[in-house]
Each structure stands twice: as C-alpha cells, then as structure tokens.
Design an enzyme around this catalytic site. Sequence first.
Site, PDB file in Angstrom:
ATOM      1  CG  MET A   1      -0.370 -14.303  18.201  1.00 25.89           C
ATOM      2  SD  MET A   1       0.884 -13.849  19.393  1.00 25.89           S
ATOM      3  CE  MET A   1       1.920 -12.791  18.428  1.00 25.89           C
ATOM      4  CB  CYS A   2      -5.111 -17.561  17.737  1.00 25.85           C
ATOM      5  SG  CYS A   2      -6.501 -16.417  17.874  1.00 25.85           S
ATOM      6  N   GLY A   3      -2.931 -19.173  19.037  1.00 25.18           N
ATOM      7  CA  GLY A   3      -2.062 -20.339  18.920  1.00 25.18           C
ATOM      8  C   GLY A   3      -2.899 -21.543  18.529  1.00 25.18           C
TER       9      GLY A   3
END
Lengths: 302, 227
Positions: A1-3
């Site tokens: 997960m990353c933003g």
Amino acid sequence: MCGIVGLFLKNPALRGSLGGYFAPMLASMGERGPDSAGIAVYEAEPQGRASRVTAFHPDAGFSWESVAAELSRRLAAEVRVVVKADHAVLEADHDVSGVTRGLTDLDPDVRVVGYGKSVAVFKDKGSVAEIVARYGVADMAGSHAIGHTRMATESDVTTGHSHPFIADDDVCLVHNGSLSNHNRLRGWLIRQGMQFETDNDTEVAARYVAHRLQQGSGLKEALEAGLRDLDGFFTFAIGTRTGFAVLRDGFACKPAVLAETGDWVAMASEFRSLAELPGVEQADIWEPEPEVVYDWTLGPGA
Amino acid sequence: MNTVDLAATGVRELNRRLQLASDDPSEQSWLVINPKGAHAVAAGLTRPVRIQIDGHVGYYCAGMNQAAAVTIDGHCGTGIAENIMSGLVRVRGNASQSAGASGHGGLLVIEGNAGPRCGISMKGVDIVVGGKTGHMSGFMAQSGNLVVCGDAGHDLGDSIYEAAIYVGGSPASLGTDCVEKDMTPKHRSLLRDLLSRAGIEIDPDRFRRFGSARKLYHFRVDHADAY
C-alpha cells in the site's frame, strides 16, 4: 500500500494556492504510507532560466549558500539558491547537466533529487505530516504537483528510494503498486543508454516513460507503450513540465479517484484526500478505468 | 431523525452509537453528514435501523451489515457492504471495486456503476447494479443473484458456482466456466421481483441469464487447460 496524489490547476489564477490545496491532500494519505513521503511541484513559468535543480545533503548544517557561490564561480553563471530544511533549490543560468555535475563535484554526498526547468522535488523519510511542515508545502506555488506517501514493499527505506522519481528534465512519476518485470526492463533500459540510481521498481517505470519521451513519443503514447511493457500492479501519476497524467494497470487493484472542475483536476488513491478541495462538491468524480491514459496539458503560454 | 456530524464525532463513536441503538422509536432513524470519504462508516450493524449518509464514503461502508437499511447519497470506495448478512444497502452514486464481496444475504443496490470484481465470492446476497460493472464481476460467486442493468466488464462470472447473473446490456466477455443459460418464466419472475425491490425501472425482458457450466467443480484432466 502507498498513497499517491496529483493536482493540476487549469485556472492560472489559482497558482498561488497550489500548495495550500495540495498539502492537505498529501497529508491525508499518511496512513497509506508511513515510511517516507515526497512531492514534485511544477512552477508554471520558468521565466527564461536555464535550469532548476533540487538537491539534498544528509548534513543538516550543510552550507548551500557557499556551495552556490562556488558553483556560480566555476560555471561563470548566476546561481540562486533557496534552502528548505536539508533540500535546496538552485536556479542557474546554465544547463542542467553542468549544474548537477558541478554540485556532485563540490561534495560527493550531495544527491540531486530533481532537475529540469520548472520542477522542484522534496522527499524524505518519516511521517508525511512532518515532511509537509518541514518543507513548507502549503506555501508552495505552481501549476501542478504530484506526491507520494510510501509503505515500502520491495526496496530500502531511504530518501533515494522515496518517490517521486525523476528520470529526465521535469519528468517525475509516483507509483502505488509493484512491478514484477523491473529487473529485465532495467537491463533493457540500461542497454538503451539510461542510467539508474537505485534498485527500485518505480525508478524503472520513471526511466521507461522518460525513454519513450526521448524517443519522440508524447506523454499519452509513452504511457500506452508502458501498458504493453510494464508487468505488475500500478497506479501512476506522472508530471512533466506542461503535462499531468494518470494510468492504472489492467487488473486495477490499486485504487484511484479522479475529480475535475473548471478550475482543477485532482487525483488521489482515495476520495478522502480530495474531500477538502475547494469546489469538490461540484466536481465530476470518477474512478479511472483500467488501461486508459488520462492526461492534461497546460494551455499555450504557460 | 438523529443527525451525526462525522467530522465532529469520528467513525468509532458513530459506529458505536449505531451499533448500540435501542428499540426506542427515537433511535431508529439516523442521518450522517460530512462522511468525507471515511472508511468503515456504519459497519457492523446488527439492528433494523435506517441510516442515510449524505456524501461520499471510503472503504467497507456498511460492512457485515445485518438488518439495517443504509443509504449512501454519494459514491463509495472499495468493498461496500462487504460480507453483508441481511438488510438493505443502497448507493445512489457509483461503487468502487469488490462491492458486496462475500455477502451472505440481504440486498445491495448500486444505482450508478460498480467497479471491478462486483459480487466477488458472493454467498447469497442479491446485488442490483443500475449501470455497468467492471471486469471479473461475479468472480467465484457461490450463491445469490447479481443483476447488471447495463454492460458487464470482461471475464464476467469467472469460476462461478451456483450464483445467477442477469445482464441487461452485454458482457464484454465471459470468464472461465461461465455460460449463458435460458431465461425461463421462473427466472423472469425472480428478476422482476429483484428489480422491483431495488426500485429500478427497466424491462426484465431485456436481460440475459448467465451461470456456471459446472465443469470446474471437480478436477478433470480433460479440463486442465481451463484451470
């Protein structure tokens, strides 16, 4: 997960507010990426200067002013410097390669993180809230910006491994996902003459796009070629001096939301990042389709 | 009607109040304002309360719903009504990926479009989508009905078990072991009832039915290429 987040201002009158709009977008993606964060901010009008280089030095007390003065003397060109924490933005009346080479000649620990005519890049380890405050993101002006909060999955947590990755003058990319064929593609790009700084998969995507642009493709064509050559999961946001683009892989498991008004286009991993944008109540909001390139270009004169 | 400003209360406090709502008439109807894309709004409800959410929500809204009727006046992120057991969840806008994932019962209505993998591994929920769905919807669907009034994305019903899929438009392609089946009066009647409960007006005669060819239930070397 990353933003990941991106903001592209269609209305030039809003350029003074770019950072004010953008900082809360990025800050709200902290939960998606606690390891590091970074931004690439594009000034709309380079005002004729030859180059703009962002560099980082691990020593907090590093004297950028004296480096800039020495660089100015060696290049026989004016060099202006603005220091933000451990990063410095140097604007010079000299070409990019001369400035970047001059900087690393002066101190081998200097790391160039952004270069071109209009972009400035800031990236660092730690929480996004601290990073947004440290570099004064809310006060930055410009035409467009992309940003990233990283949850590392495949390579080290360092400033160098943080996004955005820059791969050519003003060509920056942020990525949520993971590429599975980056080693093979890195080898191919090296044989095409590209140079790499890290073992990171996202750097391969950035270099790939830059390579296609160097070969004469437009941004849209470069990304369409990427759909054929890049294997893995990705949602990308890409910035160039005059362009902004978003692309998702065919599986589309990495999230993305786009919103557009007459004044701006905004992209984020999640809607909550867009929820505070002025005018979002009236925006068209949609999820970008898999394998479709969405791109916007600044109008003439920008 | 009780109004809760999510920006002021936060998700945990909101959900606690909704989960602990008593039978008292004053606690049956709720309006949630300022959701601003928050995750897990109105998740884990077990009582027949009515909730209206005014705005867009994030991931897993109305997850694990039992008995409650939740309406979202906006779009929603990943996993709306994930693992729904019963009750009604209605999205007036669009839904992101994995809507109604693994739902066991109840009804999920998405008045706009649904993203990829709508109804993935559904186990008895009924899902009605007013618009189109993304790729691989109904993936490994085991039981229940998925109704798509518009077009369905590629690989519809891949590896489907005993769920039924009704499509008013056309599927881009069918997934492995998914085949078209006859629309009998029984199926048309079931579909009419579902559309009526969903409040979507569309002629049931437009729909085609899809389901499992039942060739993947047990491994057969003849079908090895299909796995």
